[in-house]
Design a protein around this motif. Structure first.
Motif, mmCIF file in Angstrom:
data_model
loop_
_atom_site.group_PDB
_atom_site.id
_atom_site.type_symbol
_atom_site.label_atom_id
_atom_site.label_comp_id
_atom_site.label_asym_id
_atom_site.label_seq_id
_atom_site.Cartn_x
_atom_site.Cartn_y
_atom_site.Cartn_z
ATOM 1 N N ALA A 31 -25.729 27.814 35.133
ATOM 2 C CA ALA A 31 -24.304 27.538 34.913
ATOM 3 C C ALA A 31 -23.917 26.173 35.464
ATOM 4 C CB ALA A 31 -23.463 28.641 35.569
ATOM 5 N N ALA A 32 -24.412 25.846 36.657
ATOM 6 C CA ALA A 32 -24.105 24.542 37.242
ATOM 7 C C ALA A 32 -24.705 23.410 36.406
ATOM 8 C CB ALA A 32 -24.641 24.469 38.670
ATOM 9 N N GLY A 33 -25.947 23.595 35.950
ATOM 10 C CA GLY A 33 -26.585 22.573 35.126
ATOM 11 C C GLY A 33 -25.876 22.370 33.803
ATOM 12 N N ALA A 34 -25.470 23.466 33.173
ATOM 13 C CA ALA A 34 -24.747 23.346 31.907
ATOM 14 C C ALA A 34 -23.411 22.636 32.105
ATOM 15 C CB ALA A 34 -24.528 24.736 31.308
ATOM 16 N N GLY A 35 -22.733 22.947 33.227
ATOM 17 C CA GLY A 35 -21.462 22.277 33.499
ATOM 18 C C GLY A 35 -21.640 20.793 33.724
ATOM 19 N N VAL A 36 -22.655 20.427 34.507
ATOM 20 C CA VAL A 36 -22.930 19.007 34.743
ATOM 21 C C VAL A 36 -23.327 18.313 33.446
ATOM 22 C CG1 VAL A 36 -24.493 17.396 35.905
ATOM 23 C CG2 VAL A 36 -23.542 19.332 37.160
ATOM 24 N N GLY A 37 -24.163 18.965 32.647
ATOM 25 C CA GLY A 37 -24.578 18.369 31.377
ATOM 26 C C GLY A 37 -23.425 18.170 30.426
ATOM 27 N N LEU A 38 -22.490 19.129 30.410
ATOM 28 C CA LEU A 38 -21.360 19.060 29.473
ATOM 29 C C LEU A 38 -20.328 18.033 29.901
ATOM 30 C CD1 LEU A 38 -19.908 20.199 26.981
ATOM 31 C CD2 LEU A 38 -18.904 21.936 28.491
ATOM 32 N N PHE A 39 -19.981 18.014 31.193
ATOM 33 C CA PHE A 39 -18.867 17.186 31.651
ATOM 34 C C PHE A 39 -19.290 15.853 32.247
ATOM 35 C CE2 PHE A 39 -17.320 21.599 31.999
ATOM 36 C CZ PHE A 39 -16.266 21.516 31.103
ATOM 37 N N ARG A 40 -20.585 15.687 32.531
ATOM 38 C CA ARG A 40 -21.006 14.444 33.179
ATOM 39 C C ARG A 40 -22.101 13.686 32.419
ATOM 40 N NH1 ARG A 40 -23.013 10.459 34.414
ATOM 41 N NH2 ARG A 40 -23.302 9.491 36.459
ATOM 42 N N LEU A 41 -23.075 14.387 31.882
ATOM 43 C CA LEU A 41 -24.245 13.704 31.344
ATOM 44 C C LEU A 41 -24.209 13.502 29.835
ATOM 45 C CD1 LEU A 41 -27.103 15.367 33.433
ATOM 46 C CD2 LEU A 41 -26.011 13.158 33.804
ATOM 47 N N PHE A 42 -23.933 14.560 29.074
ATOM 48 C CA PHE A 42 -24.137 14.495 27.632
ATOM 49 C C PHE A 42 -22.859 14.656 26.805
ATOM 50 C CE2 PHE A 42 -27.876 16.539 29.643
ATOM 51 C CZ PHE A 42 -28.754 15.477 29.533
ATOM 52 N N GLY A 43 -21.962 15.536 27.225
ATOM 53 C CA GLY A 43 -20.732 15.742 26.467
ATOM 54 C C GLY A 43 -20.885 16.806 25.400
ATOM 55 N N GLU A 44 -19.742 17.112 24.748
ATOM 56 C CA GLU A 44 -19.736 18.200 23.773
ATOM 57 C C GLU A 44 -20.407 17.839 22.461
ATOM 58 O OE1 GLU A 44 -15.962 15.834 23.366
ATOM 59 O OE2 GLU A 44 -17.128 16.715 24.999
ATOM 60 N N THR A 45 -20.757 16.550 22.256
ATOM 61 C CA THR A 45 -21.429 16.153 21.017
ATOM 62 C C THR A 45 -22.925 16.452 21.047
ATOM 63 O OG1 THR A 45 -21.744 13.892 21.847
ATOM 64 C CG2 THR A 45 -19.735 14.346 20.574
ATOM 65 N N LYS A 46 -23.464 16.795 22.213
ATOM 66 C CA LYS A 46 -24.887 17.086 22.345
ATOM 67 C C LYS A 46 -25.069 18.440 23.026
ATOM 68 C CE LYS A 46 -26.249 12.211 22.624
ATOM 69 N NZ LYS A 46 -26.963 11.192 23.416
ATOM 70 N N LEU A 47 -24.536 19.480 22.389
ATOM 71 C CA LEU A 47 -24.569 20.804 22.993
ATOM 72 C C LEU A 47 -25.994 21.340 23.117
ATOM 73 C CD1 LEU A 47 -21.487 22.537 21.332
ATOM 74 C CD2 LEU A 47 -21.659 21.533 23.608
ATOM 75 N N SER A 48 -26.873 20.974 22.183
ATOM 76 C CA SER A 48 -28.263 21.435 22.279
ATOM 77 C C SER A 48 -28.942 20.857 23.523
ATOM 78 C CB SER A 48 -29.034 21.042 21.020
ATOM 79 O OG SER A 48 -29.049 19.631 20.854
ATOM 80 N N THR A 49 -28.660 19.589 23.817
ATOM 81 C CA THR A 49 -29.221 18.966 25.021
ATOM 82 C C THR A 49 -28.621 19.584 26.276
ATOM 83 O OG1 THR A 49 -29.434 16.901 23.789
ATOM 84 C CG2 THR A 49 -29.652 16.763 26.170
ATOM 85 N N VAL A 50 -27.332 19.903 26.233
ATOM 86 C CA VAL A 50 -26.679 20.573 27.361
ATOM 87 C C VAL A 50 -27.344 21.920 27.624
ATOM 88 C CG1 VAL A 50 -24.541 21.642 28.148
ATOM 89 C CG2 VAL A 50 -24.472 19.409 27.043
ATOM 90 N N ALA A 51 -27.612 22.678 26.548
ATOM 91 C CA ALA A 51 -28.268 23.982 26.705
ATOM 92 C C ALA A 51 -29.665 23.822 27.289
ATOM 93 C CB ALA A 51 -28.322 24.692 25.357
ATOM 94 N N THR A 52 -30.414 22.832 26.801
ATOM 95 C CA THR A 52 -31.766 22.590 27.323
ATOM 96 C C THR A 52 -31.722 22.235 28.799
ATOM 97 O OG1 THR A 52 -32.474 21.793 25.150
ATOM 98 C CG2 THR A 52 -33.850 21.208 27.035
ATOM 99 N N PHE A 53 -30.761 21.397 29.166
ATOM 100 C CA PHE A 53 -30.627 21.005 30.566
ATOM 101 C C PHE A 53 -30.255 22.208 31.430
ATOM 102 C CE2 PHE A 53 -28.165 19.067 34.111
ATOM 103 C CZ PHE A 53 -29.195 18.318 34.661
ATOM 104 N N GLY A 54 -29.379 23.078 30.916
ATOM 105 C CA GLY A 54 -29.011 24.276 31.654
ATOM 106 C C GLY A 54 -30.194 25.202 31.863
ATOM 107 N N ILE A 55 -31.031 25.366 30.834
ATOM 108 C CA ILE A 55 -32.219 26.219 30.953
ATOM 109 C C ILE A 55 -33.191 25.638 31.984
ATOM 110 C CG2 ILE A 55 -34.253 27.060 29.720
ATOM 111 C CD1 ILE A 55 -32.498 27.237 27.218
ATOM 112 N N CYS A 56 -33.388 24.317 31.951
ATOM 113 C CA CYS A 56 -34.275 23.666 32.926
ATOM 114 C C CYS A 56 -33.767 23.884 34.349
ATOM 115 C CB CYS A 56 -34.381 22.181 32.623
ATOM 116 S SG CYS A 56 -35.302 21.784 31.124
ATOM 117 N N CYS A 57 -32.455 23.729 34.542
ATOM 118 C CA CYS A 57 -31.880 23.948 35.873
ATOM 119 C C CYS A 57 -32.054 25.397 36.311
ATOM 120 C CB CYS A 57 -30.402 23.569 35.871
ATOM 121 S SG CYS A 57 -30.086 21.802 35.703
#
Length: 275
Positions: A31-57
């Motif tokens: 959850a923390a990784g997905a939040g960081v990926g969505l609001f800090r790293l990648f944004g809502e235009t790259k939801l697949s990357t956000v999901a991958t980052f959340g799974i890795c975290c």
């Protein structure tokens, strides 16, 4: 019989507690990784990357929590604790470097974490039965050789592919070579970045007070590495001359008109528009 039953029950209890620790920590980390990926790293235009980052975290934090719980419950030797904790510390340090400018492929972090963790767990397993004889050491060395050798080959193959054989193999197609050559001009419409061997490269072009030198035929040093004779350079000489004479902005638009292959020789004809 009672001792065996108690030992079996304790192992089952330990596995259950470890699984619960993993699930709780993985959920929080994911959850923390997905939040960081969505609001800090990648944004809502790259939801697949956000999901991958959340799974890795989730995997990193969850398995780290299990390793910490194992170290507290089993109380292994210091060497085993260090061997299993160092991979996670290395992962967090790599993330601290990657965080401000997240342009490394995300898979590099996951790959490095997985390889280092495997080495740490394997080392802890060997240290746990260090006095059991040479057979355990042979198994450890063979497994370590396969792990290190396999990853070394994989890294080498990956680097060779991404760099087109360190530049020796050249671009995949003649069109790609022409596009790479065109892009090295500091007046290219691609900006200061251009593709080279499948990677985005920053051109070393004049900036600031020397920005006007862009209109004097200045090009990035990579130009000399991408051409092999005087003929390609002569083809661009007129472009640079026009840029220098008219001084403002000249854009070339290349369109492939015809391509003929004669053995190892390729003849390409382009239509070029001046804008």
């Amino acid at each position: 019989m009672e001792i065996n039953a108690k030992g079996r029950r304790s192992r089952v209890t330990g596995v259950a507690i470890g699984g619960l620790v993993f699930v709780m920590a993985a959920c929080l980390g994911g959850a923390a990784g997905a939040g960081v990926g969505l609001f800090r790293l990648f944004g809502e235009t790259k939801l697949s990357t956000v999901a991958t980052f959340g799974i890795c975290c989730a995997l990193v934090v969850g398995t780290h929590a299990v390793v910490i719980w194992w170290a507290i419950a089993a109380r292994p030797g210091r060497a085993s604790v260090v061997a299993t904790q160092v991979p996670y510390l290395m992962t967090y340090c790599a993330f601290a470097v990657w965080w401000p400018d997240p342009w490394w492929p995300l898979g590099y972090l996951a790959w490095g974490w997985a390889a280092c963790t495997a080495v740490g767990v394997l080392t802890a397993w060997w240290l746990h039965g260090l006095r059991s004889g040479p057979r355990r050491a042979i198994v450890y060395l063979c497994a370590l050789a396969v792990l290190v050798g396999g990853n070394t080959i994989a890294v080498g193959a990956h680097v060779w592919t991404r760099t087109r054989g360190f530049g020796l193999a050249g671009e995949l197609t003649p069109s790609a070579a022409v596009q790479a050559l065109e892009a090295t001009s500091c007046l290219s419409d691609t900006g200061d970045f251009y593709h080279k061997a499948g990677e985005m490269t920053l051109a070393e072009c004049p900036t600031g007070e020397n920005h006007h030198e862009r209109y004097e035929g200045v090009h990035d040093e990579e130009f000399d590495e991408l051409i092999t004779s005087d003929q390609p350079r002569a083809a661009w000489e007129k472009w640079w001359t026009v840029q220098n004479v008219y001084g403002y902005f000249v854009e070339l638009r290349f369109k492939l008109h015809e391509q003929q292959e004669h053995g190892e020789t390729v003849v390409m004809t382009f239509n070029v528009e001046f804008a």
